[in-house]
Design a protein around this motif. Structure first.
Motif, PDB file in Angstrom:
ATOM      1  N   GLU A 270       0.733  -1.183   0.075  1.00 42.56           N
ATOM      2  CA  GLU A 270      -0.177   0.128  -0.132  1.00 42.56           C
ATOM      3  C   GLU A 270       0.910   1.199   0.040  1.00 42.56           C
ATOM      4  OE1 GLU A 270      -3.816   1.197   2.424  1.00 42.56           O
ATOM      5  OE2 GLU A 270      -2.262   0.837   3.622  1.00 42.56           O
ATOM      6  N   GLY A 271       0.574   2.239  -0.777  1.00 47.56           N
ATOM      7  CA  GLY A 271       1.068   3.554  -0.790  1.00 47.56           C
ATOM      8  C   GLY A 271       2.175   3.663  -1.574  1.00 47.56           C
ATOM      9  N   VAL A 272       2.698   2.703  -2.494  1.00 50.49           N
ATOM     10  CA  VAL A 272       3.868   2.943  -3.259  1.00 50.49           C
ATOM     11  C   VAL A 272       3.577   2.164  -4.626  1.00 50.49           C
ATOM     12  CG1 VAL A 272       5.388   2.789  -1.337  1.00 50.49           C
ATOM     13  CG2 VAL A 272       5.100   0.641  -2.417  1.00 50.49           C
ATOM     14  N   LEU A 273       4.325   2.668  -5.730  1.00 48.35           N
ATOM     15  CA  LEU A 273       4.242   2.112  -6.909  1.00 48.35           C
ATOM     16  C   LEU A 273       5.584   2.193  -7.586  1.00 48.35           C
ATOM     17  CD1 LEU A 273       1.157   4.513  -8.239  1.00 48.35           C
ATOM     18  CD2 LEU A 273       1.084   2.176  -7.699  1.00 48.35           C
ATOM     19  N   LEU A 274       5.688   1.463  -8.889  1.00 53.13           N
ATOM     20  CA  LEU A 274       6.835   1.427  -9.486  1.00 53.13           C
ATOM     21  C   LEU A 274       6.311   2.041 -10.827  1.00 53.13           C
ATOM     22  CD1 LEU A 274       9.869   0.889 -10.049  1.00 53.13           C
ATOM     23  CD2 LEU A 274       9.193  -1.397 -11.144  1.00 53.13           C
TER      24      LEU A 274
END
Length: 251
Positions: free
Chosen positions: A52-56
Motif C-alpha cells: 500500500e502507498g507505493v508504485l513502480l
C-alpha cells in the motif's frame, strides 16, 4: 517509521522464495503496485501482500526495475506482518497494507528512502510519513529520482497518459467552482495542467500548513493519476500528494 500506522495486524506470513519472480509486471514497462508473495501454507490465507502507498512507475528504467527486483528477492524466507484497515483480500487473494519485515519498521518507507519506488499520493493513515520517507531520495537524486526527467514538467504535453505522474511547476492561478478548488498551471485551460482539489483535501492541506488559496505564483510538486482531459487533469487524492517546491527550478 513504524508500519503500525497502517492499522491493526491483518496478516502474518513468510515471504516466498521467488519473491521477485512472482511479482507480475516487475520487468515490464507498466505502472504497478509491488507485491510481496507469501510462501504457500495449508490454510486459506492471503497469497501475498500488495504494498500500500507505493508504485513502480511505467517510465522506470530497466536498472530501476532490476534494483527493486533484487530488493524483493533479498526478502525471501523472511517473516512479515501486514497492518491494514481490513483483512479483506483482493481478487487475486492478496491483502493490501503496510508491511514490516522481521519486526523492523515499515518496508514501504525503506523502499521509498532508497528511491526504489514512488509514493502514490493516495489517502491513508501512513500517507504523510510515506511522503517524508521519499523526500530524502528526491533531494539526493537517488534511485528513480536520479532520472533527470523526474519530476515531469507541468508544461509537458499529455503524452503517455492516462497514467500515474509526478509533476512540478508554478501555479498560475487558483480558482473555485462549487466544492472544488482548481490549481491552474497556465492560461490555456484546454492545454495546460489543471489540478482539482476537493474540499476535504483543501482542509487537510490547511491543517498541514499549506493555504491552497495562496499558492498562485508558487512552485509545487503534485502527484496522482493524470488524464489527458482538456490538457492534463489530476485530481489530488490527499494532502500529502502536494508539497510546495519553492526551492525547485522552473523547467
Amino acid at each position: 517509521m513504524d508500519a503500525r500506522c497502517g492499522g491493526e495486524t491483518v496478516a502474518a506470513a513468510r515471504v516466498a522464495g521467488d519473491a521477485a519472480d512472482a511479482t507480475p509486471g516487475l520487468l515490464r514497462p507498466a505502472t504497478f503496485r509491488p507485491v510481496l508473495p507469501f510462501a504457500a501454507t495449508s490454510g486459506a490465507g492471503p497469497t501475498g501482500a500488495a504494498l500500500e502507498g507505493v508504485l513502480l512507475p511505467a517510465d522506470a528504467r530497466p536498472a530501476d526495475r532490476t534494483a527493486l527486483a533484487a530488493a524483493l528477492a533479498a526478502l525471501a524466507g523472511r517473516a512479515v506482518v501486514v497492518h491494514g484497515a481490513t483483512a479483506r483480500l483482493d481478487r487475486r487473494g492478496r491483502i493490501v497494507g503496510a508491511v514490516s519485515v522481521d519486526g523492523h519498521g515499515h518496508l514501504q518507507a525503506r523502499l521509498l528512502a532508497a528511491g526504489l519506488v514512488l509514493f502514490d499520493g493516495a489517502e491513508s493513515p501512513c500517507a504523510t510519513a510515506l511522503a517524508a520517507a521519499e523526500a530524502g531520495a528526491r533531494r539526493e537524486r537517488i534511485g528513480l529520482w536520479s532520472d533527470p526527467a523526474r519530476p515531469r514538467a507541468a508544461a509537458a504535453p499529455a503524452v503517455g497518459l492516462p497514467d500515474f505522474a509526478i509533476l512540478s511547476g508554478r501555479v498560475k492561478s487558483v480558482g473555485k467552482s462549487g466544492r472544488t478548488t482548481y490549481l491552474n498551471f497556465g492560461d490555456r485551460f484546454a492545454e495546460d495542467l489543471t489540478v482539482r482539489v476537493a474540499e476535504r483535501v483543501v482542509a487537510a492541506l490547511r491543517g498541514a500548513g499549506t493555504d491552497v488559496d495562496g499558492l498562485a505564483g508558487r512552485r509545487v510538486l503534485v502527484r496522482g493519476w493524470a488524464s489527458p482531459r482538456a490538457g492534463i487533469d489530476v485530481a489530488l487524492a490527499s494532502a500529502a500528494a502536494l508539497v510546495p517546491d519553492d526551492d525547485g527550478r522552473d523547467r
